[in-house]
Design a protein around this motif. Structure first.
Motif, PDB file in Angstrom:
ATOM      1  N   ASP A 271       1.385   0.666 -12.728  1.00  0.00           N
ATOM      2  CA  ASP A 271       1.936   2.005 -12.958  1.00  0.00           C
ATOM      3  C   ASP A 271       3.206   1.892 -13.796  1.00  0.00           C
ATOM      4  OD1 ASP A 271      -0.090   3.104 -11.470  1.00  0.00           O
ATOM      5  OD2 ASP A 271       1.148   3.558  -9.714  1.00  0.00           O
TER       6      ASP A 271
ATOM      7  N   GLU B 142       2.036   1.735  -7.811  1.00  0.00           N
ATOM      8  CA  GLU B 142       1.226   0.540  -7.610  1.00  0.00           C
ATOM      9  C   GLU B 142       1.185  -0.302  -8.868  1.00  0.00           C
ATOM     10  OE1 GLU B 142      -2.449   2.417  -6.527  1.00  0.00           O
ATOM     11  OE2 GLU B 142      -1.854   2.602  -4.436  1.00  0.00           O
TER      12      GLU B 142
ATOM     13  N   TRP C   7       8.015  12.242  -3.987  1.00  0.00           N
ATOM     14  CA  TRP C   7       7.583  10.864  -3.807  1.00  0.00           C
ATOM     15  C   TRP C   7       6.109  10.756  -4.147  1.00  0.00           C
ATOM     16  CZ3 TRP C   7      10.855   7.000  -3.270  1.00  0.00           C
ATOM     17  CH2 TRP C   7      12.139   7.271  -2.788  1.00  0.00           C
ATOM     18  N   GLN C   8       5.740   9.697  -4.879  1.00  0.00           N
ATOM     19  CA  GLN C   8       4.342   9.457  -5.204  1.00  0.00           C
ATOM     20  C   GLN C   8       4.066   7.961  -5.148  1.00  0.00           C
ATOM     21  OE1 GLN C   8       4.418  11.263  -9.141  1.00  0.00           O
ATOM     22  NE2 GLN C   8       4.314   9.239 -10.090  1.00  0.00           N
ATOM     23  N   ARG C   9       2.788   7.607  -5.063  1.00  0.00           N
ATOM     24  CA  ARG C   9       2.403   6.190  -5.022  1.00  0.00           C
ATOM     25  C   ARG C   9       2.894   5.492  -6.286  1.00  0.00           C
ATOM     26  NH1 ARG C   9      -2.769   5.408  -1.581  1.00  0.00           N
ATOM     27  NH2 ARG C   9      -2.541   3.302  -2.401  1.00  0.00           N
TER      28      ARG C   9
ATOM     29  N   LEU D 123       0.817  -1.205   0.000  1.00  0.00           N
ATOM     30  CA  LEU D 123       0.000   0.000   0.000  1.00  0.00           C
ATOM     31  C   LEU D 123       0.854   1.260   0.000  1.00  0.00           C
ATOM     32  CD1 LEU D 123      -2.750  -1.051   2.549  1.00  0.00           C
ATOM     33  CD2 LEU D 123      -2.938  -0.922   0.059  1.00  0.00           C
ATOM     34  N   ARG D 124       2.040   1.167   0.547  1.00  0.00           N
ATOM     35  CA  ARG D 124       2.900   2.346   0.636  1.00  0.00           C
ATOM     36  C   ARG D 124       4.107   2.270  -0.306  1.00  0.00           C
ATOM     37  NH1 ARG D 124       0.635   1.581   5.656  1.00  0.00           N
ATOM     38  NH2 ARG D 124      -0.315   3.428   6.573  1.00  0.00           N
TER      39      ARG D 124
ATOM     40  N   ARG E 160       6.320   3.468  -3.153  1.00  0.00           N
ATOM     41  CA  ARG E 160       6.519   4.823  -3.637  1.00  0.00           C
ATOM     42  C   ARG E 160       7.630   4.873  -4.679  1.00  0.00           C
ATOM     43  NH1 ARG E 160       2.376   5.380  -1.327  1.00  0.00           N
ATOM     44  NH2 ARG E 160       1.845   6.755   0.377  1.00  0.00           N
TER      45      ARG E 160
END
Length: 140
Positions: free
Chosen positions: A89, A86, A82-84, A72-73, A75
């Motif tokens: 992506d 997942e 910093w961005q997600r 979930l975290r 990055r």
């Protein structure tokens, strides 16, 4: 595939014979393209870096790719922040662009992030030169 430690990242490079089979029809060789699966299982937010010569294409892998879904975290450091990051992506990282990947979080929730990385030219060349230039950025 053998998993090797590289600046805190676990990397499994695809074998040259497999790469040759895929790349040859496109006029490329394993000396020109590095393809590997990268594993991040701890906080690597202090490993933001750039590659002076190489362009990279990365895509986060998940269960449909036979890997665990990214944490979930998970990055990625791109565009100065910093961005997600997942499953599914994708990022294209030009030469000289600071970037990094981590599984970071307060209160637990860490996991393992897997992504496919395609780099050209390879960041570790035939003479073992290393195109990895670490930089400092503000913490997450």
């Amino acid at each position: 595939m053998v998993v090797a430690e590289y600046h805190g990242f676990g990397k499994a490079r695809l074998p040259d014979d497999l790469l040759r089979e895929v790349l040859t029809p496109h006029g490329l060789t394993p000396d020109e393209v590095q393809v590997e699966v990268v594993k991040v299982e701890r906080d690597l937010s202090d490993e933001v870096h750039y590659h002076a010569r190489s362009v990279a294409y990365v895509v986060a892998l998940g269960s449909e790719d036979h890997f665990s879904d990214p944490p979930l975290r998970g990055r990625a450091f791109v565009n100065g922040r910093w961005q997600r990051f997942e499953k599914g992506d994708e990022l294209t990282i030009p030469p000289g662009t600071p970037h990094g990947f981590t599984v970071w979080g307060t209160g637990g929730g860490r996991g393992t992030l897997y992504f496919l990385s395609v780099q050209s030219p390879p960041i570790v060349g035939p003479r073992e030169e290393d195109d990895y230039h670490r930089i400092s950025v503000d913490p997450i």
